[in-house]
Design a protein around this motif. Structure first.
Motif, PDB file in Angstrom:
ATOM      1  N   ARG A 149      -9.323   1.219  -6.951  1.00 48.57           N
ATOM      2  CA  ARG A 149      -8.689   1.653  -8.197  1.00 48.57           C
ATOM      3  C   ARG A 149      -9.122   0.778  -9.367  1.00 48.57           C
ATOM      4  O   ARG A 149      -9.360   1.266 -10.470  1.00 48.57           O
ATOM      5  CB  ARG A 149      -7.163   1.630  -8.053  1.00 48.57           C
TER       6      ARG A 149
ATOM      7  N   THR B 230      -0.145  -6.155  -8.695  1.00 46.21           N
ATOM      8  CA  THR B 230      -1.186  -5.470  -9.466  1.00 46.21           C
ATOM      9  C   THR B 230      -1.353  -4.034  -9.004  1.00 46.21           C
ATOM     10  O   THR B 230      -1.632  -3.138  -9.808  1.00 46.21           O
ATOM     11  CB  THR B 230      -2.522  -6.225  -9.339  1.00 46.21           C
ATOM     12  N   GLY B 231      -1.186  -3.796  -7.715  1.00 48.69           N
ATOM     13  CA  GLY B 231      -1.364  -2.452  -7.170  1.00 48.69           C
ATOM     14  C   GLY B 231      -0.448  -1.423  -7.797  1.00 48.69           C
ATOM     15  O   GLY B 231      -0.827  -0.260  -7.959  1.00 48.69           O
TER      16      GLY B 231
ATOM     17  N   LEU C   1      -2.070  -0.539 -11.160  1.00 47.58           N
ATOM     18  CA  LEU C   1      -3.321   0.197 -10.962  1.00 47.58           C
ATOM     19  C   LEU C   1      -3.062   1.637 -10.555  1.00 47.58           C
ATOM     20  O   LEU C   1      -3.840   2.535 -10.890  1.00 47.58           O
ATOM     21  CB  LEU C   1      -4.172  -0.490  -9.889  1.00 47.58           C
TER      22      LEU C   1
ATOM     23  N   SER D  96       2.002   1.618  -3.749  1.00 49.55           N
ATOM     24  CA  SER D  96       0.974   2.105  -4.680  1.00 49.55           C
ATOM     25  C   SER D  96       0.584   3.545  -4.359  1.00 49.55           C
ATOM     26  O   SER D  96       0.348   4.356  -5.262  1.00 49.55           O
ATOM     27  CB  SER D  96      -0.251   1.186  -4.672  1.00 49.55           C
TER      28      SER D  96
ATOM     29  N   ASP E 261      -6.505  -1.271  -3.811  1.00 49.29           N
ATOM     30  CA  ASP E 261      -6.559  -1.967  -5.102  1.00 49.29           C
ATOM     31  C   ASP E 261      -7.983  -2.170  -5.623  1.00 49.29           C
ATOM     32  O   ASP E 261      -8.245  -1.896  -6.809  1.00 49.29           O
ATOM     33  CB  ASP E 261      -5.834  -3.305  -5.019  1.00 49.29           C
TER      34      ASP E 261
ATOM     35  N   GLU F 112       0.832  -1.204   0.000  1.00 44.58           N
ATOM     36  CA  GLU F 112       0.000   0.000   0.000  1.00 44.58           C
ATOM     37  C   GLU F 112       0.869   1.257   0.000  1.00 44.58           C
ATOM     38  O   GLU F 112       0.545   2.248  -0.651  1.00 44.58           O
ATOM     39  CB  GLU F 112      -0.920  -0.016   1.222  1.00 44.58           C
TER      40      GLU F 112
ATOM     41  N   TYR G 139      -5.308 -12.092  -9.728  1.00 42.77           N
ATOM     42  CA  TYR G 139      -5.100 -11.581  -8.368  1.00 42.77           C
ATOM     43  C   TYR G 139      -5.798 -12.564  -7.425  1.00 42.77           C
ATOM     44  O   TYR G 139      -6.909 -12.311  -6.970  1.00 42.77           O
ATOM     45  CB  TYR G 139      -5.719 -10.181  -8.288  1.00 42.77           C
TER      46      TYR G 139
END
Length: 202
Positions: free
Chosen positions: A135, A100-101, A104, A77, A132, A74, A119
């Motif tokens: 977003r 993935t974050g 994104l 991202s 995530d 976190e 994911y």
């Protein structure tokens, strides 16, 4: 295993652990955080990887000892999302799990045709990182987000483009050229104009 190159206002950040599908250790994740937190001066940031996989997410051994639910994801991202310059995820291959974050949080996502997106938090028994789902929902809507996060579906590059999860599918040998071409106008513009447009886009 995290490489940083700076050229004419463009910072290129490369995950370089192809023998392990660019899976991230805690040290790699911390390095990514530190780079992104120091990138306010960059006019553009391109995030990519070596090999045929962008990132498999957390290294399996590190995941078992808590990295899968670490606040570092976190933090990373959030740092990317706050950058004033243009951010581009140049996805050289499949993107999985917590990694993935990073994508994104970028402004733009381009991807090679063979890439897949998944994911598998439901299967692994984890919640996704807090930002995530929001977003992803902003990009593709709640139903398709649930298809990925709750249905555990692997999404192909062409589906991702149709969904709006990525913005362009490009040949592997033109991936970085395309990323740099997208940056060109931003780099050439007065910095206050480029940053002002990004702020206006939200």
């Amino acid at each position: 295993m995290i490489e940083l190159a700076k050229d004419s206002g463009v910072w290129t950040v490369t995950i370089n652990r192809p023998d392990k599908a660019n899976a991230l250790t805690e040290d790699m994740l911390r390095t990514l955080c530190e780079i992104m937190e120091s990138a306010d001066e960059a006019r553009a940031v391109i995030l990519t990887g070596r090999g045929k996989v962008f990132s498999a997410g957390a290294d399996l051994d590190a995941a078992r000892t808590g990295l899968a639910v670490s606040g570092l994801w976190e933090r990373l991202s959030g740092a990317i999302a706050r950058l004033p310059g243009l951010t581009i995820a140049a996805l050289n291959g499949t993107l999985a799990g917590g990694a993935t974050g990073m994508a994104l949080a970028c402004d733009i996502r381009i991807v090679v045709p063979d890439a897949k997106f998944f994911y598998p938090v439901m299967k692994l028994g984890y919640l996704p990182q807090p930002s995530d789902p929001a977003r992803m929902t902003a990009l593709i809507g709640p139903a398709r987000t649930k298809l990925i996060l709750m249905g555990g579906q692997k999404i192909r590059a062409d589906e991702a483009l149709a969904f709006g999860l990525v913005d362009r599918v490009v040949a592997p040998d033109t991936l970085m050229e395309t990323a740099h071409s997208i940056c060109a106008d931003t780099i050439a513009a007065p910095i206050e104009i480029a940053r002002g447009i990004k702020e206006m886009c939200g």
